[in-house]
Design a protein around this motif. Structure first.
Motif, short mmCIF file in Angstrom:
data_model
loop_
_atom_site.label_atom_id
_atom_site.label_comp_id
_atom_site.label_asym_id
_atom_site.label_seq_id
_atom_site.Cartn_x
_atom_site.Cartn_y
_atom_site.Cartn_z
N GLY A 76 -1.52 24.97 37.08
CA GLY A 76 -1.24 23.80 36.23
C GLY A 76 -0.11 24.04 35.26
N GLY B 40 3.83 19.24 34.02
CA GLY B 40 3.76 20.57 33.40
C GLY B 40 4.96 21.39 33.80
N THR B 41 5.62 21.97 32.82
CA THR B 41 6.89 22.65 33.05
C THR B 41 6.77 24.11 32.61
N MET B 42 7.48 24.98 33.26
CA MET B 42 7.43 26.39 32.88
C MET B 42 8.16 26.62 31.56
N ILE B 98 6.19 22.65 37.24
CA ILE B 98 5.12 23.38 37.94
C ILE B 98 4.15 22.39 38.59
N GLY C 30 12.87 24.87 28.28
CA GLY C 30 12.05 26.08 28.24
C GLY C 30 11.00 26.07 27.15
N TYR C 32 9.20 22.99 26.21
CA TYR C 32 8.10 22.05 26.46
C TYR C 32 7.39 22.43 27.75
N GLY C 33 6.08 22.59 27.64
CA GLY C 33 5.28 22.88 28.82
C GLY C 33 4.63 21.62 29.34
N ALA C 34 4.72 20.53 28.55
CA ALA C 34 3.91 19.36 28.86
C ALA C 34 4.65 18.07 28.51
N ALA C 35 4.66 17.15 29.46
CA ALA C 35 5.15 15.80 29.20
C ALA C 35 4.10 14.82 29.69
#
Lengths: 76, 147, 147, 76
Positions: A76, B40-42, B98, C30, C32-35
């Motif tokens: 996730g 969700g992004t790395m 991701i 790099g 932000y893990g979340a949108a």
């Protein structure tokens, strides 16, 4: 045969992708672990699957099953 | 209700746009008033350390089956018109997408709750594992942050 | 933190993609893990009636100011890296995107909560009004459905 | 002058976009309504703004203010 698979950090600790057992060697997932873990104690957070469904150490296994052991999931 | 595991980089927003056009609209145009999408992004840091790359392992077969199970459960709990899950595996770089989850519904409450459910269930049940590349070497991520 | 009121049709997903590339990534790649993105689309039915078109009126000046206020409040309540609101006005057709809200954060909980806050506050406070075109004539929508 | 504006269904009911008042004609938003509403009672769910901020009937108004009346908002 029972096909045994390890994933992620457990695969690296075990130093192999998995193992194969004769059905006579283990009748539950817990017993599968005993046979393949080289004496390593079962980690408290170890996850177990039988034929790709979450299971526990008491789950029975039969010939043709795929049993997988792996650490907590982190997707996730 | 679709799930996909991808080995290559993807753009979540292009995927959503294409999915709406090719899959959703032919069946549901004019019916969905609400779409909630989580991407969700790395990140280039985790638990205080810089992360320069990542390897994402999965359990081929079981992962697919759990993503389908989770989508099915969302469809049983909420009046969603459709859902989509895409998850990347393999080697990736900071800022790479991701995961993408999306839920379409007539109303916004359902869309938000179903999308949240999808990502929380994915994170707690779908067999994926992250290994981070740090300056000092590699490490397996030991657990996901709680919701 | 950006808000826009648009007179012409827009694609929410193209907007998000462009916003990430042109505004967010130059500053926050790099990080932000979340949108979480919510997109509201015009349905072809409402309260049991078919709707063939819609006119969206707003109070120019006050609407902009409340969208900014709401974005500001979200930024004060949560650790968001950025937010975006786009809202359509004027004449539109079924399946047209009406509204887009987005929140970017390091973590998913914040992104979900902030996006939900943005759309709920927008719906209860921003001065927009919908007039629906039905088969039998026009009607003003009298109130929004509760969250 | 005080600039008065109506929006949406209220604008249509009133049959006009707004009105202008001399500052001496009204000292609160409630009084503004009395002057411009042609005897219409103030709807219970009427929203009011002074200079583009939500206000209520007791809010004072002064020369140069913009006062708006409108029904519940239905955006999003």
């Amino acid at each position: 045969m029972i096909e045994v698979r390890f994933f992620a950090s457990l695969r690296e600790e075990m130093g192999r992708e998995g193992a194969q057992l004769e059905p006579s060697e283990a009748s539950t997932i817990g017993e599968v672990w005993e046979r393949v873990a080289d004496g390593k104690k079962r980690p408290a957070n170890l996850l177990m699957a039988r034929n790709m469904d979450y299971s526990d150490a008491d789950t029975p296994v039969v010939d043709g099953d795929e049993v997988a052991f792996f650490p907590p999931v982190t997707g996730g | 209700m679709n799930i996909e595991i991808r080995e290559n980089q993807f753009s979540p927003w292009e995927e959503i746009q294409r999915y709406e056009k090719e899959v959703l609209d032919p069946v549901h145009a004019g019916q969905y008033g609400a779409a909630t999408v989580f991407s969700g992004t790395m990140r280039e840091f985790n638990e205080g350390d810089g992360v320069s790359g990542m390897f994402l392992e999965h359990y081929s077969g079981m992962t697919d089956s759990y993503l389908e199970k989770i989508s099915q459960e969302a469809a049983e709990r909420w009046e969603v018109l459709d859902t989509l899950i895409i998850h990347r595996v393999g080697v990736m770089m900071p800022n790479d997408p991701i995961v993408l989850v999306a839920a379409w519904s007539a109303h916004r409450g359902v869309a938000f709750e179903a999308a949240r459910f999808l990502i929380e269930e994915l994170k707690s049940r779908a067999p994926f594992w992250k290994k981070e590349q740090l300056e000092e070497g590699e490490r397996w991520v030991e657990h996901n942050t709680p919701a």
